[in-house]
Design a protein around this motif. Structure first.
Motif, PDB file in Angstrom:
ATOM      1  N   ASN A   4       0.796  -1.224   0.000  1.00  0.00           N
ATOM      2  CA  ASN A   4       0.000   0.000   0.000  1.00  0.00           C
ATOM      3  C   ASN A   4       0.829   1.274   0.000  1.00  0.00           C
ATOM      4  N   ASP A   5       2.118   1.169   0.211  1.00  0.00           N
ATOM      5  CA  ASP A   5       2.971   2.349   0.281  1.00  0.00           C
ATOM      6  C   ASP A   5       3.655   2.574  -1.067  1.00  0.00           C
ATOM      7  N   TRP A   6       3.450   3.762  -1.626  1.00  0.00           N
ATOM      8  CA  TRP A   6       4.091   4.120  -2.885  1.00  0.00           C
ATOM      9  C   TRP A   6       5.469   4.686  -2.616  1.00  0.00           C
ATOM     10  N   THR A   7       6.430   4.276  -3.403  1.00  0.00           N
ATOM     11  CA  THR A   7       7.773   4.836  -3.315  1.00  0.00           C
ATOM     12  C   THR A   7       7.966   5.803  -4.482  1.00  0.00           C
ATOM     13  N   SER A   8       8.998   6.603  -4.399  1.00  0.00           N
ATOM     14  CA  SER A   8       9.289   7.513  -5.517  1.00  0.00           C
ATOM     15  C   SER A   8       9.621   6.704  -6.775  1.00  0.00           C
TER      16      SER A   8
END
Length: 61
Positions: A4-8
């Motif tokens: 669920n966590d977007w990275t750059s």
């Protein structure tokens, strides 16, 4: 379990991929895709940008 966590890097890979402006309906406009990619070229440099674009285009759809 889904991530669920977007990275750059996740965002950059989406911006690099032209399928998001060529899909029906498009996720982003062609103009937005060009603007985002011009910025990535300036930030990453052309060689790194082109390598990442090529890698993105090799991924299965």
């Amino acid at each position: 379990m889904p991530k669920n966590d977007w990275t750059s890097e996740d965002v950059r890979n989406i911006l690099l991929n032209p399928k998001y402006c060529l899909s029906t309906p498009p996720v982003i406009s062609e103009g937005q895709w060009i603007e985002a990619n011009a910025r990535l070229i300036r930030e990453l440099g052309p060689e790194i940008y082109l390598r990442q674009l090529l890698d993105t285009m090799k991924e299965p759809v």
